[in-house]
Design an enzyme around this catalytic site. Structure first.
Site, PDB file in Angstrom:
ATOM      1  N   GLY A 151       0.831  -1.196   0.000  1.00  0.00           N
ATOM      2  CA  GLY A 151       0.000   0.000   0.000  1.00  0.00           C
ATOM      3  C   GLY A 151       0.868   1.248   0.000  1.00  0.00           C
ATOM      4  O   GLY A 151       2.001   1.211   0.488  1.00  0.00           O
ATOM      5  N   GLN A 175       2.972  10.146   1.024  1.00  0.00           N
ATOM      6  CA  GLN A 175       4.271   9.469   1.142  1.00  0.00           C
ATOM      7  C   GLN A 175       5.190   9.798  -0.036  1.00  0.00           C
ATOM      8  O   GLN A 175       6.400   9.581   0.042  1.00  0.00           O
ATOM      9  CB  GLN A 175       4.083   7.948   1.229  1.00  0.00           C
ATOM     10  CG  GLN A 175       3.415   7.504   2.522  1.00  0.00           C
ATOM     11  CD  GLN A 175       3.291   6.002   2.583  1.00  0.00           C
ATOM     12  OE1 GLN A 175       2.338   5.424   2.061  1.00  0.00           O
ATOM     13  NE2 GLN A 175       4.270   5.348   3.197  1.00  0.00           N
ATOM     14  N   CYS A 216       5.708   0.134   7.349  1.00  0.00           N
ATOM     15  CA  CYS A 216       5.355   1.278   6.513  1.00  0.00           C
ATOM     16  C   CYS A 216       6.557   1.634   5.650  1.00  0.00           C
ATOM     17  O   CYS A 216       7.680   1.650   6.144  1.00  0.00           O
ATOM     18  CB  CYS A 216       4.973   2.455   7.410  1.00  0.00           C
ATOM     19  SG  CYS A 216       4.491   3.923   6.489  1.00  0.00           S
ATOM     20  N   LEU A 217       6.300   1.924   4.378  1.00  0.00           N
ATOM     21  CA  LEU A 217       7.410   2.271   3.477  1.00  0.00           C
ATOM     22  C   LEU A 217       8.097   3.573   3.905  1.00  0.00           C
ATOM     23  O   LEU A 217       9.242   3.803   3.546  1.00  0.00           O
ATOM     24  CB  LEU A 217       6.913   2.380   2.028  1.00  0.00           C
ATOM     25  CG  LEU A 217       6.429   1.066   1.393  1.00  0.00           C
ATOM     26  CD1 LEU A 217       5.865   1.312   0.005  1.00  0.00           C
ATOM     27  CD2 LEU A 217       7.557   0.038   1.343  1.00  0.00           C
ATOM     28  N   HIS A 258      -4.688   1.612   7.352  1.00  0.00           N
ATOM     29  CA  HIS A 258      -3.342   2.180   7.496  1.00  0.00           C
ATOM     30  C   HIS A 258      -3.139   3.306   6.459  1.00  0.00           C
ATOM     31  O   HIS A 258      -2.637   4.384   6.792  1.00  0.00           O
ATOM     32  CB  HIS A 258      -2.317   1.054   7.303  1.00  0.00           C
ATOM     33  CG  HIS A 258      -0.883   1.486   7.280  1.00  0.00           C
ATOM     34  ND1 HIS A 258       0.048   1.007   8.183  1.00  0.00           N
ATOM     35  CD2 HIS A 258      -0.198   2.311   6.435  1.00  0.00           C
ATOM     36  CE1 HIS A 258       1.229   1.551   7.902  1.00  0.00           C
ATOM     37  NE2 HIS A 258       1.110   2.329   6.847  1.00  0.00           N
ATOM     38  N   GLU A 259      -3.575   3.047   5.215  1.00  0.00           N
ATOM     39  CA  GLU A 259      -3.365   4.041   4.146  1.00  0.00           C
ATOM     40  C   GLU A 259      -4.276   5.253   4.311  1.00  0.00           C
ATOM     41  O   GLU A 259      -3.858   6.386   4.066  1.00  0.00           O
ATOM     42  CB  GLU A 259      -3.561   3.409   2.762  1.00  0.00           C
ATOM     43  CG  GLU A 259      -2.637   2.237   2.433  1.00  0.00           C
ATOM     44  CD  GLU A 259      -1.162   2.515   2.672  1.00  0.00           C
ATOM     45  OE1 GLU A 259      -0.742   3.679   2.540  1.00  0.00           O
ATOM     46  OE2 GLU A 259      -0.425   1.576   3.011  1.00  0.00           O
ATOM     47  N   HIS A 301      -2.815   7.644   6.669  1.00  0.00           N
ATOM     48  CA  HIS A 301      -1.794   8.510   6.058  1.00  0.00           C
ATOM     49  C   HIS A 301      -2.429   9.788   5.515  1.00  0.00           C
ATOM     50  O   HIS A 301      -1.829  10.861   5.590  1.00  0.00           O
ATOM     51  CB  HIS A 301      -1.115   7.792   4.881  1.00  0.00           C
ATOM     52  CG  HIS A 301       0.070   6.952   5.271  1.00  0.00           C
ATOM     53  ND1 HIS A 301       1.192   7.473   5.874  1.00  0.00           N
ATOM     54  CD2 HIS A 301       0.322   5.627   5.106  1.00  0.00           C
ATOM     55  CE1 HIS A 301       2.073   6.508   6.072  1.00  0.00           C
ATOM     56  NE2 HIS A 301       1.567   5.373   5.628  1.00  0.00           N
TER      57      HIS A 301
END
Ligand code: NI
Length: 191
Positions: free
Chosen positions: A65, A70, A112-113, A154-155, A158
């Protein structure tokens, strides 16, 4: 006819590769990861390009994701694909909102990226129903469960400037933040 078709497909893939761009993923701490994003008011060519780049960036990372902030774009757009085995299911969600959450909670070890190589257990509703606009402008609704449910929550977090470490205690959060500050210093020095 068949050969001609595959030639065109091949050419198309080459062309796609040339205009898709792997974008730089911001690393925590970064003020852009703490801000709430603005809704997308019109699905322009720029939004199509952003979504395609985000998918490319997510698969390249690799991740399941990715949210627009991000990559430094403060718009309510996210991409995801939680298929582990089997054909991919690239999803683009524009202006997503959770319209229903289950009372049942589930715990997943999240990463997380934007917080590389750090993982922690986070408890969230096990199932959520999400409504969003797709790239063709239509309204979509789907009920997610399992990893998909965790990922979409989660996304969406963000897009509201929230990270999974915000669910942890202050000590754990500070420890991870310090590690990320060190990582960023090392990357800046080219270590
Ligand atoms: Ni994340």
């Amino acid at each position: 006819m068949c050969c001609f078709g595959s030639f065109l497909l091949h050419r198309n893939q080459l062309r796609r590769k040339s205009w898709l761009m792997i974008r730089t993923i911001l690393i925590h701490p970064d003020p852009r990861l703490k801000k709430s994003c603005d809704p997308v008011s019109e699905i322009t060519q720029e939004v199509h390009l952003l979504a395609a780049d985000m998918l490319e960036t997510m698969y390249d990372a690799p991740g399941i994701g990715l949210a627009a902030p991000q990559v430094g774009v403060m718009r309510r757009v996210l991409v995801m694909d939680c298929i582990k085995d089997g054909p991919p299911r690239p999803m683009v969600l524009i202006n997503p909102t959770v319209v229903w959450s289950s009372e049942d909670l589930t715990t997943y070890e999240e990463g997380c990226l934007s917080i590389p190589e750090q993982y922690a257990e986070v408890k969230r509703p096990a199932e959520v129903k999400v409504q969003w606009t797709s790239l063709d402008g239509s309204t979509q609704e789907e009920q997610f469960s399992g990893l998909w449910a965790t990922c979409v929550q989660h996304e969406i977090d963000h897009l509201d400037g929230k990270l999974f470490i915000d669910y942890l205690g202050p000590l754990k959060r500070q420890m991870i933040t310090r590690k990320m500050e060190k990582l960023k210093r090392e990357r800046a020095r080219g270590v």
